[in-house]
Design a protein around this motif. Sequence first.
Motif, short mmCIF file in Angstrom:
data_model
loop_
_atom_site.label_atom_id
_atom_site.label_comp_id
_atom_site.label_asym_id
_atom_site.label_seq_id
_atom_site.Cartn_x
_atom_site.Cartn_y
_atom_site.Cartn_z
N ASP A 1 7.30 -101.34 -107.04
CA ASP A 1 5.87 -101.38 -107.11
C ASP A 1 5.28 -100.61 -108.11
OD1 ASP A 1 5.88 -103.36 -104.96
OD2 ASP A 1 5.05 -102.03 -103.42
N ALA A 2 6.02 -99.45 -108.25
CA ALA A 2 5.74 -98.41 -109.38
C ALA A 2 5.98 -98.87 -110.78
CB ALA A 2 6.06 -97.14 -109.15
N GLY A 3 6.86 -99.58 -110.62
CA GLY A 3 7.37 -100.17 -112.21
C GLY A 3 8.61 -99.34 -112.72
N ALA A 4 9.53 -98.82 -111.68
CA ALA A 4 10.75 -98.12 -112.31
C ALA A 4 11.44 -99.20 -112.94
CB ALA A 4 11.36 -97.61 -111.06
N ASP A 5 12.14 -98.67 -114.06
CA ASP A 5 13.02 -99.52 -114.71
C ASP A 5 14.25 -99.96 -113.97
OD1 ASP A 5 11.33 -99.81 -117.23
OD2 ASP A 5 11.61 -97.60 -116.86
N VAL A 6 14.69 -98.77 -113.15
CA VAL A 6 16.19 -99.12 -112.72
C VAL A 6 16.50 -98.35 -111.35
CG1 VAL A 6 18.63 -98.16 -112.87
CG2 VAL A 6 17.48 -99.22 -114.94
N LEU A 7 16.95 -98.86 -110.50
CA LEU A 7 17.36 -98.17 -109.17
C LEU A 7 18.96 -97.75 -109.36
CD1 LEU A 7 15.75 -100.47 -106.35
CD2 LEU A 7 14.97 -98.71 -107.38
N VAL A 8 18.90 -96.54 -109.33
CA VAL A 8 20.37 -95.92 -109.48
C VAL A 8 21.54 -96.19 -108.41
CG1 VAL A 8 19.33 -94.15 -110.87
CG2 VAL A 8 19.89 -93.73 -108.55
N HIS A 9 20.90 -96.78 -107.33
CA HIS A 9 21.97 -97.51 -106.42
C HIS A 9 21.16 -98.65 -105.71
CE1 HIS A 9 23.88 -93.54 -105.52
NE2 HIS A 9 22.69 -92.89 -105.59
N ALA A 10 22.17 -99.64 -105.66
CA ALA A 10 21.53 -101.00 -105.05
C ALA A 10 20.95 -100.64 -103.64
CB ALA A 10 22.60 -102.02 -104.85
N PRO A 11 19.84 -100.95 -103.51
CA PRO A 11 19.17 -100.63 -102.20
C PRO A 11 20.13 -100.78 -101.14
CG PRO A 11 17.49 -101.89 -103.37
CD PRO A 11 18.99 -101.89 -104.27
N PHE A 12 20.35 -99.73 -100.28
CA PHE A 12 21.11 -99.74 -99.08
C PHE A 12 20.51 -99.43 -97.75
CE2 PHE A 12 21.14 -95.48 -101.52
CZ PHE A 12 21.18 -94.56 -100.27
N SER A 13 19.49 -98.47 -97.85
CA SER A 13 18.95 -97.95 -96.74
C SER A 13 18.33 -99.20 -95.58
CB SER A 13 17.62 -97.21 -96.76
OG SER A 13 18.02 -95.99 -97.64
#
Length: 342
Positions: A199-211
């Motif tokens: 939602d904040a417009g981050a360009d990359v997640l450094v881990h594929a979401p896992f939680s």
Amino acid sequence: MTDAAHSPDPVGPIEPLGPLARHVRRSLNGDHPGESGTMLPPFIDHHVHLQLADAAPAVARGIAAVVDLGADPGAIAAIARADGLPHVRYAGAFLTARGGYPSGRPWAPAGSVRELDPVGGDADDLRERRHRALSGPIEAAVDEQRRFGASVVKVALNAVAGPALDRATLDAIVVAAHAAGLPVAVHAEGAGMAQLAIDAGADVLVHAPFSERLDDDVVARAAAAGQAWISTLAIHVRDEASVAETAIDNVRRFHAAGGRVVYGTDAGNGELEPGVNPVEVAALVQAGLAASDVIAALADPWPDVAPGWADAGVATFLPDPDAVARWLATARLVPTEELELR
């Protein structure tokens, strides 16, 4: 592999492997005269920690370039200036909340964490900051990484291991980084953290979401926004099967929605097979990526736009292919001039 992988076409792509693959043979003047195989672009591990892991074994097993995502800015700048392989891009320090992850962790190198206080204010304050380029602690932290040569800003957003940045502070980091011409890469861990980064417009997640399993509409918004996810699936396969299943499911739906999946291992995070990691590749295949997609993820130039930074006269060479995961793990770097199209 199908027989198409051995097409007689001397210059065209090998169809199952995509447009980046070419049939080649080793020069008769080299150490492996006449050996036939496949040429691919240089491979990049997009998530490593060079203060925690020696890069030499990865280079010996096919990795030409790396992206360091958390280190002391001065130390990583010096490492990146060293001659030879791997070529390095880096983020510099983790930006995190006061007392937040990974501050206080024994593995975090000295100088690798910048703790930030909440910015306060509301949307109007953020707009004023954007339009007037107001300077403050957020801008100073981002500028520090830029001055040390960072190509990306790394943010730790971990609600499991301590305080996490709030939305206003994360927004301010994104604004400051983008104003400096730098993408923002977020470590998102804990309920709601991946969605907050999206939602904040981050360009990359450094881990594929896992939680947690993300809702389909959240996954679709991330893909539509052009966000990239760095895989790092092998660490979950190693540590906890249920977490791996969640991450692979999220990647499967993100990839199906057109999302950009980028190869990365989090090298330095415990024991991992160096080089092109067959467990990482197998998890990507399990998530629905075809061989051509895995190769694209390995060769993706992020955080640069153009691929030239990982090149410098080397290419990836693999003998004629077998099963994709184990085959890609046989990748080796060779001088480009040693390979001839066949």
